[in-house]
Structure formats: C-alpha cells, structure tokens
Design a protein around this motif. Structure first.
Motif, PDB file in Angstrom:
ATOM      1  N   GLY A 215      38.128  67.862  15.265  1.00 58.17           N
ATOM      2  CA  GLY A 215      37.707  66.502  15.605  1.00 58.17           C
ATOM      3  C   GLY A 215      36.222  66.248  15.389  1.00 58.17           C
ATOM      4  N   PHE A 216      35.673  66.764  14.270  1.00 55.29           N
ATOM      5  CA  PHE A 216      34.253  66.578  13.927  1.00 55.29           C
ATOM      6  C   PHE A 216      33.357  67.059  15.074  1.00 55.29           C
ATOM      7  CE2 PHE A 216      36.690  63.808  11.260  1.00 55.29           C
ATOM      8  CZ  PHE A 216      36.049  63.861  10.028  1.00 55.29           C
ATOM      9  N   ILE A 217      33.658  68.250  15.550  1.00 53.72           N
ATOM     10  CA  ILE A 217      33.013  68.810  16.742  1.00 53.72           C
ATOM     11  C   ILE A 217      31.503  68.939  16.600  1.00 53.72           C
ATOM     12  CG2 ILE A 217      33.308  71.243  16.044  1.00 53.72           C
ATOM     13  CD1 ILE A 217      34.081  71.816  19.002  1.00 53.72           C
ATOM     14  N   GLN A 218      31.026  69.229  15.386  1.00 53.46           N
ATOM     15  CA  GLN A 218      29.588  69.440  15.197  1.00 53.46           C
ATOM     16  C   GLN A 218      28.800  68.138  15.344  1.00 53.46           C
ATOM     17  OE1 GLN A 218      31.998  69.352  12.882  1.00 53.46           O
ATOM     18  NE2 GLN A 218      31.182  69.872  10.860  1.00 53.46           N
ATOM     19  N   PHE A 219      29.464  67.001  15.166  1.00 53.66           N
ATOM     20  CA  PHE A 219      28.813  65.703  15.351  1.00 53.66           C
ATOM     21  C   PHE A 219      29.106  65.152  16.755  1.00 53.66           C
ATOM     22  CE2 PHE A 219      30.088  66.082  10.846  1.00 53.66           C
ATOM     23  CZ  PHE A 219      28.822  66.135  10.273  1.00 53.66           C
ATOM     24  N   ARG A 220      30.355  65.244  17.158  1.00 53.36           N
ATOM     25  CA  ARG A 220      30.801  64.695  18.442  1.00 53.36           C
ATOM     26  C   ARG A 220      30.141  65.390  19.622  1.00 53.36           C
ATOM     27  NH1 ARG A 220      35.661  65.600  20.957  1.00 53.36           N
ATOM     28  NH2 ARG A 220      36.202  67.042  19.294  1.00 53.36           N
ATOM     29  N   HIS A 221      29.980  66.712  19.515  1.00 51.73           N
ATOM     30  CA  HIS A 221      29.412  67.497  20.609  1.00 51.73           C
ATOM     31  C   HIS A 221      28.050  68.088  20.244  1.00 51.73           C
ATOM     32  CE1 HIS A 221      33.664  68.215  22.485  1.00 51.73           C
ATOM     33  NE2 HIS A 221      33.201  66.994  22.654  1.00 51.73           N
ATOM     34  N   PHE A 222      27.308  67.371  19.416  1.00 49.50           N
ATOM     35  CA  PHE A 222      26.000  67.872  18.971  1.00 49.50           C
ATOM     36  C   PHE A 222      25.093  68.170  20.159  1.00 49.50           C
ATOM     37  CE2 PHE A 222      21.616  67.306  17.481  1.00 49.50           C
ATOM     38  CZ  PHE A 222      21.601  68.192  16.404  1.00 49.50           C
TER      39      PHE A 222
END
Length: 476
Positions: free
Chosen positions: A33-40
C-alpha cells in the motif's frame, strides 16, 4: 576468463537485475500500500525509541548505523560521479527512483530477517536471507548459495575495494605510502572485528552519524552558495532522464538506456535494497516496538538516507561546481574532489579524502559482520574457522591497499548480482508473510497500541521460528 566475467556482468546488470529490481520494488510498493510514502513519518517515530537493546541484540539505532556503514562508502562519492559521467545527469533520476521503490523491498527483507532470526552459541541474535531461506522456505541449499555469494562479495572483494579507495585517497591528498596506509587499516580493522558484532555496532554508531552529518553540512553550504543554479540542475536531471536533451540529436533510445542502467546500477550498489546485505544487520537488533516490522521501517530509512540524502549531496556538489563534463576524462573520486575544491578551496580535497577514509573503514567492518553471520550459518559457529576467516579478510584488506585488479572487482559484481537474484526470489516467495506482518503491525498501531508480535497468534508460522524469541511476550 575476463571476457566471460564481463559478459556475465553485462547480462546481469544490463538486463536481468534492472527488470528484477524494478519489478520487485513495484510489487512490494503496491502490495504494501505504498508504505514508503504513506508511513514516511513513522520511520522517524520508530527511530525515537531505537536506542533500546537486550543482552542478545544490538539496538535498532546500532543496526541502522551498521547497515549505513556498509551502504555509505566510496559509492556515495566516487560511484555517483561515475554514474554521472557514464549515464549523464539523467542517471540521478533513475537512482532516486530505484531508491524509492527499494525502500519497500528493504522493508520486506529486513522484516523477514527479524522474524526468522536465531541465537548463536554466544547468545547473540543472528539472521538474514540465508536464515529465512532455510526456516521460511525450507531451502537450506538456497541459503548456502546466498551465503557463499555474500562471503565472496562482501567478506572478501568489496573489503579490498574499500581499502584500495582509502589508499588512493590518502596518497592523493597527503602523499602517504600505500603500504603504510594498508598496515594502519589492517590494524584498525583487526581491533574492531575481533571484538565481534557488538563492537562493530558500537564503532559504527560512533563514526557514521558524525561523518554523514559533516558531509551533509558541507554539501548544504555548497548548495546555499549556488542556490540560483538549483532549478536549472533539477530540470537538467529530469530532461536527461527521459532523453529530452538528446532527442534532437537522434540518440534518444541510447541516452535513456544509459541513464537507466547507470542510475539503477549505482542505486543498488549504494543503497543495497533487495541485495540481501542489510537484513544481516537488521536481524541482530532488539527491535522496539517489539515486532519484526519495526526493523522494516528502520531499514527503509537507511535506504532513504543513503541515496536520497547522501548521494544527492554528492550530486549537488558536482553539478553546481561546473567541473562536470559529459563523458569527460575526470570521473570517480577525482571529480568529487575537484568539484568540492573549486567551491571551498584546496581543503575540500582533503576533506573528501578524510571522509572516504572513515566511510570506507566503517564499510570494511560492517561488510565483515555480514560475512561473519553467513559463515556462522554455514559452519554453525565453528570458532577455529571464524578465526581463520578473520585473518583472510585482513589479508584481503592489505591486498586491496596495494593492488588494483579490475578482473577481481568485476568478479565481485557478478557475485553481488547473483546474491541479489537469489534474495529477490526468496522475498517474493515469502511475500505473503511480509504482508501478514505489516498488516498486524499497522492494525495494532491504529488501535493505539505498541505493536508487539507473538508467534502464538500465528500457528502457521510458529513451527518455523526459533524457540523463545517471539513467544509469550506481554502485549502493551
């Protein structure tokens, strides 16, 4: 023999690994779920509590510094300059892109390394790709293959490469003899590596943040002095990435291909995402929150710091200096030194030499720690074998300071490429477990809890895990 090695390198780095790395990065980016952007922002939140550790492990901060010690080496200074001259400014865009995708890949491999970690005979945590291949996939042969490739590349040849860079930098800056520099590096390395994983982590924790901060502050001062050039440099990078600069000259396809290959290759060399190296450090940590996925977040930050921050600092220094000439003769560390000297004076060249010394030295000890973990996987903590291996590593450091054999370096590239392929296959096969752990972590986080993993909640994983590590923990 040389022709065969070069052919394998062209095949691995010219096509197979480019597609695999991008493909796996996209796969985990979408699945997580685009973790590197969502949970930056959460990466930094995890870092706040990263100094805790128990008797069996190092702290998450030490694991991050150890992985950064291996990542941040000559590649961040010399390698970026090579990518610029070989692939043009467009290579930097592709280097950034592979880093952003690689953050998701790094989350996956480091989370798995934490989950499947074990304790060695001395009671220290050990783990990494070889361990999750054996325990998670039931394929010890795959782990053995991976360990052999890693020991060749990281334990032996890359340490010779780092020593060679130190010797060259010291000779160019101060005129010091390669022999004496080599002896000094061997003695310093011996003092650290004979102290084991915890001493390596303590040294990395001390040196890496100071040197990285000093380098970034210097790069920032160069950017401030040349701030008016920033918009045009960013435009140059993006135009070159898609061949817009070369379109009129009819070299569009070739220009894009060169930018992509050099950028992606340099990105992997630098941040190591998907290669299977950093998970060896991640597995040694006592994570907080006490959940395997927390190490995934810590190591995602490592990829970001290495490529998006430190490599970009080198890019800014070179492109703002006016020293960069497309396909020019000046390349590698000499280009970085010349670029910095043109901005701050002669001492800039000396600063780069000192930075290379510390970055490369910490790479040697971190690379050794990775190799040690994989040797223990192969030999089950054979003390005599481990002692002999340490002397062989020190021998390679001395060899690297005195000699430069391009064929040996090319062999390391092949070995690193092969270990990356084996690791990427393994994490794809274990991707279901990665998704399960990420969902468990984020569910607890959304409920306001401190995410805590207990193997008793996952009977399908329980039989694969080391007894006593992930069991019967009190949930907060």
């Amino acid at each position: 023999m040389t022709d065969l090695i070069n052919l394998m390198n062209d095949l691995l780095w010219g096509s197979i690994l480019v597609y695999l790395l991008v493909g796996v990065g996209i796969y985990f980016t979408v699945r997580l779920g685009f973790i590197q952007f969502r949970h930056f922002g959460h990466m930094f939140s995890v870092l706040k509590n990263s100094r805790k550790a128990d008797n069996a492990g190092i702290s998450s901060f030490q694991a991050l510094c150890t992985s950064l010690a291996a990542r941040v080496g000559t590649g961040n200074m010399a390698g970026v300059a090579v990518a610029l001259t070989a692939g043009g400014p467009g290579a930097i865009f592709w280097m950034w892109l592979i880093a952003m995708l690689g953050m998701a890949t790094s989350f996956a491999e480091s989370t798995l390394a934490q989950l499947y970690k074990t304790k060695d005979d001395d009671g220290n945590y050990r783990g990494g790709p070889a361990y999750y291949m054996e325990k998670g996939l039931g394929m010890r042969w795959m782990g053995v293959l991976f360990s052999i490739f890693l020991i060749i590349a990281f334990g032996l040849v890359f340490n010779a490469v780092q020593a060679n860079s130190i010797a060259n930098a010291m000779h160019n800056a101060f005129g010091w003899s390669d022999l004496y520099v080599g002896i000094a590096v061997v003695i310093m390395s011996a003092i650290v590596i004979f102290g084991g994983i915890k001493r390596i982590a303590r040294v990395a924790e001390l040196i890496v943040p100071i040197m990285a901060l000093a380098y970034l502050l210097l790069a920032l001062s160069v950017m401030v002095m040349n701030i008016e050039k920033l918009p045009s440099i960013l435009m140059l990078i993006f135009k070159s990435a898609f061949g817009l600069q070369e379109a009129a000259a009819g070299g569009l396809g070739y220009a894009i291909a060169q930018a992509m290959i050099n950028g992606i290759k340099r990105g992997l060399f630098s941040n190591e995402a998907g290669m299977g190296s950093a998970p060896n450090a991640a597995a040694s940590a006592t994570p907080y929150p006490p959940h395997p996925a927390s190490q995934g977040y810590v190591q995602m930050l490592g990829v970001f710091m290495d490529t998006i921050v430190i490599c970009s600092a080198t890019v800014a220094i070179i492109l703002m200096s006016g020293e960069y000439v497309p396909h020019g003769e000046l390349t590698g560390i000499e280009l970085t030194q010349a670029a910095l000297s043109s901005q701050v004076g002669h001492w800039g060249s000396v600063f780069v030499a000192v930075a290379i010394f510390f970055f490369a030295f910490t790479s040697i000890i971190a690379n050794y720690s990775y190799a040690e973990t994989n040797l223990i996987f192969l030999e089950h903590n054979h003390k005599a074998g481990l002692g002999l291996f340490r002397f062989i590593v020190l021998g390679m450091v001395m060899f690297g300071a005195l000699a430069s054999l391009p064929t040996v370096w090319a062999l390391a590239d092949v070995s690193m490429g092969m270990m990356a392929i084996v690791n990427l296959i393994a994490i794809i096969l274990l991707s279901g477990t990665v998704i399960k752990l990420a969902k468990d972590y984020n569910r607890q986080l959304s409920e306001g809890k401190v995410p805590t993993f207990d193997a008793n909640d996952y009977p399908e994983l329980k039989s694969q895990l080391e007894e006593g590590i992930w069991y019967n923990q009190d949930k907060s």
